[in-house]
Design a protein around this motif. Structure first.
Motif, short mmCIF file in Angstrom:
data_model
loop_
_atom_site.label_atom_id
_atom_site.label_comp_id
_atom_site.label_asym_id
_atom_site.label_seq_id
_atom_site.Cartn_x
_atom_site.Cartn_y
_atom_site.Cartn_z
N THR A 256 9.28 -5.87 19.46
CA THR A 256 8.73 -4.52 19.34
C THR A 256 8.23 -4.33 17.91
O THR A 256 8.83 -4.85 16.96
CB THR A 256 9.77 -3.44 19.67
OG1 THR A 256 10.85 -3.49 18.72
CG2 THR A 256 10.33 -3.63 21.08
N THR B 213 6.85 -2.17 14.35
CA THR B 213 7.24 -1.01 13.55
C THR B 213 6.66 0.26 14.18
O THR B 213 5.52 0.28 14.62
CB THR B 213 6.70 -1.14 12.11
OG1 THR B 213 7.28 -2.29 11.51
CG2 THR B 213 7.02 0.09 11.28
N GLU B 214 7.47 1.31 14.24
CA GLU B 214 7.01 2.59 14.76
C GLU B 214 7.29 3.66 13.70
O GLU B 214 8.40 3.73 13.16
CB GLU B 214 7.73 2.94 16.07
CG GLU B 214 7.45 1.95 17.18
CD GLU B 214 8.28 2.21 18.42
OE1 GLU B 214 9.25 3.01 18.33
OE2 GLU B 214 7.98 1.64 19.47
N THR B 215 6.29 4.49 13.41
CA THR B 215 6.45 5.53 12.40
C THR B 215 6.54 6.90 13.04
O THR B 215 5.97 7.15 14.10
CB THR B 215 5.28 5.52 11.40
OG1 THR B 215 4.04 5.61 12.13
CG2 THR B 215 5.29 4.26 10.57
N HIS B 216 7.27 7.80 12.38
CA HIS B 216 7.40 9.18 12.84
C HIS B 216 6.16 9.96 12.42
O HIS B 216 5.78 9.95 11.26
CB HIS B 216 8.61 9.86 12.19
CG HIS B 216 9.87 9.05 12.24
ND1 HIS B 216 10.57 8.87 13.40
CD2 HIS B 216 10.55 8.39 11.28
CE1 HIS B 216 11.65 8.14 13.14
NE2 HIS B 216 11.65 7.83 11.87
N HIS C 84 11.23 5.02 9.27
CA HIS C 84 10.47 4.49 10.40
C HIS C 84 11.41 3.64 11.24
O HIS C 84 12.53 3.35 10.84
CB HIS C 84 9.30 3.62 9.91
CG HIS C 84 9.73 2.39 9.17
ND1 HIS C 84 10.18 2.44 7.87
CD2 HIS C 84 9.78 1.09 9.54
CE1 HIS C 84 10.49 1.21 7.47
NE2 HIS C 84 10.28 0.38 8.46
N ARG C 85 10.96 3.30 12.43
CA ARG C 85 11.76 2.41 13.28
C ARG C 85 11.38 0.97 12.98
O ARG C 85 10.20 0.60 12.97
CB ARG C 85 11.54 2.72 14.75
CG ARG C 85 12.27 1.75 15.69
CD ARG C 85 12.29 2.27 17.11
NE ARG C 85 13.20 3.40 17.22
CZ ARG C 85 13.29 4.18 18.30
NH1 ARG C 85 12.50 3.96 19.33
NH2 ARG C 85 14.14 5.18 18.33
N PRO D 9 10.78 -3.07 13.18
CA PRO D 9 10.42 -4.05 14.22
C PRO D 9 11.69 -4.74 14.71
O PRO D 9 12.66 -4.85 13.96
CB PRO D 9 9.49 -5.02 13.50
CG PRO D 9 9.87 -4.91 12.06
CD PRO D 9 10.28 -3.47 11.86
#
Length: 350
Positions: free
Chosen positions: A183, A185-188, A284-285, A287
């Motif tokens: 998965t 990196t996911e950012t807010h 951030h979330r 990876p």
């Protein structure tokens, strides 16, 4: 789907206020003689600050203060052992502007406080920072030597072992499946950017208007553990939150910077995180690389689950994104389960 299935429609108690624009969010409040803060961010992901030139910024009309690690008063840092989640969430353990180290791209390296937001933004653009860059670890592959297996993430166990998983996978009578999932990196990025208004009503009384999901957590971190204040002397106001995705649960550096800037400038300070800085200043979330192995009977009954997760964490904190312990370790019935989670200290790309 019928109303009998999902229940009758309900009106949100805050619905009318939000759709009519009457709901008041944190940075929409007013404080007497409120000034504005604008940050200067690092443009390297790792290294040292070798020089900061603030003379041009200080000469801009309306500028009240320019804070850097060279002139910021030394406030009390929060201890690493936070005393559980009830005492607040602080994923970055260092205090802002506490030294010349740069630990990630976008780290706040200076704060300008001015009478208007335009003056603050212009003055911040005049701050000149010189760096001695170092080689950052930007991927899990690069940070492999930094890997560790934490026993807990705050108060929760993250390494789980139930039964003999290895024996189950050696059983030739069972069907086995193994797959690795990646998965990114996911950012807010909620509609409402993070922001804080800090108002020191006296040397020992602080009011914060803060966009937060955790009012008591902000109060606990701001009080004695950061500014030597009594709990009763800190008031946090946040009647509405305009989205969060989790980024407003922790106390990020802009909250502390607003309080620091207001203390130094002697007036309330509003610090509204820009959309650009929401990508770097509010977490951030990570990876992830997750390998799931299953062993089951031919009629589909699970006999073993192994969930191995690899994630990145911050070089200035010890948060673990618990992938398996909060899912595989809880949701599935199997006589044997093993959850292994490792984290590596990495940095945001410049």
């Amino acid at each position: 789907m019928s109303a009998a299935t999902i229940g009758p429609a309900r009106s949100r108690v805050d619905g009318r206020l939000k759709v009519t624009g009457a709901a008041k969010y944190a940075v929409e409040f007013t404080a007497p003689k409120c000034a504005y803060g604008w940050t200067v961010e690092s443009n390297i992901a790792k290294g040292k600050i070798t020089a900061i030139d603030t003379k041009a910024a200080q000469a801009v009309p309306g500028v009240l203060a320019v804070l850097t690690h060279l002139n910021t008063p030394k406030f009390q840092s929060a201890p690493k052992k936070e005393g559980g989640i009830s005492s607040g969430i602080r994923n970055e353990e260092r205090f802002p502007l506490s030294d010349d180290g740069v630990h990630y791209a976008g780290q706040y390296v200076a704060l300008v406080v001015a009478e208007t937001i335009e003056q603050a933004r212009h003055a911040a653009s005049l701050v000149k920072v010189t760096y001695a860059p170092e080689e950052p670890l930007l991927t899990m592959e690069a940070a492999v030597k930094k890997a560790e297996q934490p026993k807990k993430n705050r108060d929760e166990k993250v390494q789980i072992k139930k039964g003999d998983v290895d024996a189950a996978f050696k059983d030739s009578g069972l069907v086995k499946i193994e797959q690795t999932y990646l998965t990114p990196t996911e950012t807010h990025n909620p509609i409402e950017m993070s922001g804080t208004i800090a108002h020191w009503e006296s040397d020992k009384n602080l009011t914060l208007y803060d966009a937060t999901q955790f009012v008591k957590g902000v109060q606990n971190i701001i009080l004695a553990r950061s500014f030597g204040l009594d709990r009763e002397a800190v008031r946090i106001i946040c009647p509405f939150v305009g989205g969060a995705f989790g980024c407003k649960g922790a106390v990020w550096m802009h909250v502390l910077l607003a309080a620091m800037g207001a203390k130094v400038a002697g007036v309330p300070v509003k610090l509204h995180v820009t959309r650009r800085n929401m990508f770097v200043g509010t977490g951030h979330r990570t990876p992830t690389r997750q390998t799931l192995s299953l062993a089951a009977t031919r009629d589909g009954k699970l006999q073993a689950i192994k969930h191995v997760s690899e994630t990145l964490t911050s070089p200035v904190g010890q948060f673990t994104e618990s992938c398996g312990s909060r899912s595989t370790g809880l949701m599935y019935e199997s006589p044997t389960i093993r959850v292994e989670e490792s984290r590596r200290a990495g940095r945001r790309r410049a």
